[in-house]
Design a protein around this motif. Sequence first.
Motif, PDB file in Angstrom:
ATOM      1  N   VAL A  52     -12.841  59.701  -0.826  1.00 42.46           N
ATOM      2  CA  VAL A  52     -11.915  59.254   0.208  1.00 42.46           C
ATOM      3  C   VAL A  52     -10.683  60.153   0.211  1.00 42.46           C
ATOM      4  O   VAL A  52     -10.426  60.895  -0.743  1.00 42.46           O
ATOM      5  N   LEU A  53      -9.924  60.074   1.290  1.00 43.01           N
ATOM      6  CA  LEU A  53      -8.733  60.902   1.434  1.00 43.01           C
ATOM      7  C   LEU A  53      -7.486  60.047   1.257  1.00 43.01           C
ATOM      8  O   LEU A  53      -7.296  59.060   1.971  1.00 43.01           O
ATOM      9  N   SER A  54      -6.648  60.435   0.305  1.00 43.52           N
ATOM     10  CA  SER A  54      -5.333  59.811   0.194  1.00 43.52           C
ATOM     11  C   SER A  54      -4.422  60.418   1.250  1.00 43.52           C
ATOM     12  O   SER A  54      -4.347  61.640   1.393  1.00 43.52           O
ATOM     13  N   THR A  55      -3.705  59.555   1.967  1.00 44.09           N
ATOM     14  CA  THR A  55      -2.793  60.069   2.980  1.00 44.09           C
ATOM     15  C   THR A  55      -1.685  60.919   2.359  1.00 44.09           C
ATOM     16  O   THR A  55      -1.079  61.752   3.047  1.00 44.09           O
ATOM     17  N   TYR A  56      -1.452  60.743   1.062  1.00 48.30           N
ATOM     18  CA  TYR A  56      -0.490  61.583   0.346  1.00 48.30           C
ATOM     19  C   TYR A  56      -0.860  63.060   0.457  1.00 48.30           C
ATOM     20  O   TYR A  56       0.014  63.936   0.506  1.00 48.30           O
ATOM     21  N   ASP A  74      -7.446  59.920  11.422  1.00 46.51           N
ATOM     22  CA  ASP A  74      -8.265  60.801  12.271  1.00 46.51           C
ATOM     23  C   ASP A  74      -8.701  62.056  11.518  1.00 46.51           C
ATOM     24  O   ASP A  74      -9.837  62.523  11.680  1.00 46.51           O
ATOM     25  N   ILE A  75      -7.815  62.602  10.703  1.00 47.44           N
ATOM     26  CA  ILE A  75      -8.158  63.797   9.924  1.00 47.44           C
ATOM     27  C   ILE A  75      -9.241  63.466   8.888  1.00 47.44           C
ATOM     28  O   ILE A  75     -10.192  64.233   8.689  1.00 47.44           O
ATOM     29  N   ALA A  76      -9.114  62.317   8.239  1.00 48.90           N
ATOM     30  CA  ALA A  76     -10.134  61.890   7.270  1.00 48.90           C
ATOM     31  C   ALA A  76     -11.492  61.770   7.947  1.00 48.90           C
ATOM     32  O   ALA A  76     -12.528  62.166   7.391  1.00 48.90           O
ATOM     33  N   THR A 310      -5.629  72.491   6.371  1.00 48.70           N
ATOM     34  CA  THR A 310      -6.853  72.633   7.156  1.00 48.70           C
ATOM     35  C   THR A 310      -7.913  73.455   6.429  1.00 48.70           C
ATOM     36  O   THR A 310      -9.100  73.353   6.732  1.00 48.70           O
ATOM     37  N   LYS A 311      -7.484  74.236   5.480  1.00 57.99           N
ATOM     38  CA  LYS A 311      -8.419  75.000   4.645  1.00 57.99           C
ATOM     39  C   LYS A 311      -8.646  74.302   3.308  1.00 57.99           C
ATOM     40  O   LYS A 311      -9.778  74.188   2.818  1.00 57.99           O
ATOM     41  N   ALA A 312      -7.564  73.803   2.704  1.00 62.65           N
ATOM     42  CA  ALA A 312      -7.638  73.267   1.343  1.00 62.65           C
ATOM     43  C   ALA A 312      -8.359  71.927   1.263  1.00 62.65           C
ATOM     44  O   ALA A 312      -9.081  71.665   0.290  1.00 62.65           O
ATOM     45  N   ILE A 313      -8.180  71.085   2.261  1.00 63.52           N
ATOM     46  CA  ILE A 313      -8.787  69.759   2.171  1.00 63.52           C
ATOM     47  C   ILE A 313     -10.307  69.810   2.320  1.00 63.52           C
ATOM     48  O   ILE A 313     -11.025  69.180   1.530  1.00 63.52           O
TER      49      ILE A 313
END
Length: 330
Positions: A52-56, A74-76, A310-313
């Motif tokens: 999962v993605l932390s909004t942090y 939306d990004i997640a 946008t690259k790292a995640i």
Amino acid sequence: MNQPSSHKSRSSRRGFLTAAAAASLIPLGQACAAEEKSADIGSGARKTSPIVLSTYSLWRFKNDDLRDFHKCIDIADEYGFDGVELLLYQVEQNDLLSRSKMMSYKRHCLRLGLPLVGLSTHQGFVTPDLEKRQANIDRTIGQIEIAYELGIPVMRVNSGTWGTSGSFDELMANRGIEKPLEGYTEEDAFPWVIEALEKCLPTAEKCGVVLALENHWGLGLTPEGLLRIVNAVDSPWLQICTDTGNFLDDPYDRLAKIAPKTIFVQAKTYYGGGQWYSLDLDYARIGKILAEHNYRGYISLEFEGMEDYTKAIPESLALLRKAFPRTYKS
């Protein structure tokens, strides 16, 4: 002698069916193998832990254009995460006071098929001031109720710190170590934190929200300190949130010590170099440590590097998917 037309029709039909059967005949072993192969594709239990993605990972206390939860959700979804962890501190005061606004995050995730799985909160119980401790207890109880209303099952909590560092940057420069208030020691602080968390547990149990105490500076700086609190409280409603990036020395041995009590994992990555420090973490090794203790729960990405998200995640997501297989006891 010409055959009757009805006999010729039956013969043609038999010939066609015999030819069709012969053409479609597959050896039994080959058919079984094909069936087994088909069953393996897209079936059975999940092969990896849900990531999962932390909004942090997006806001990080500085990127105001990514502070809004709707953008983070939306990004997640866009990058293919399995859920979302919310950093409560990210919600501005007016939004926090608006029930409609808070419930909109729940509705947004439902529409996308993304569960809200974690709420990361802040509190400070490391103080001799009884009134301040009670204020933090009340705050934590309110946070538990927010998690409940959002349908979130686990909430990150911490012990708090002494507050003798001039800033968080100074605390990080000192590797998370700070002096106690004059006249006090850490031995004084453990009972404060234990008592405070015990007062929060009835609400946690009623709401079905597990509190996860993180190795997050303060009394959670060491596995021994963290386990001392969790074992003293001795409740299934207080477990551990393992942050892979918060043990700066001997991380693997320390992570192994807290793995048996781990209910939630926050996984740090540092692409582009960390904001305060960088760790070269062996995630395959960390995944093996957790698997040895049958951890099959959520892994929440906390990207803390300087590279463009946008690259790292996406790179971080690929790394974590590979490192955290779910294993089952035979």
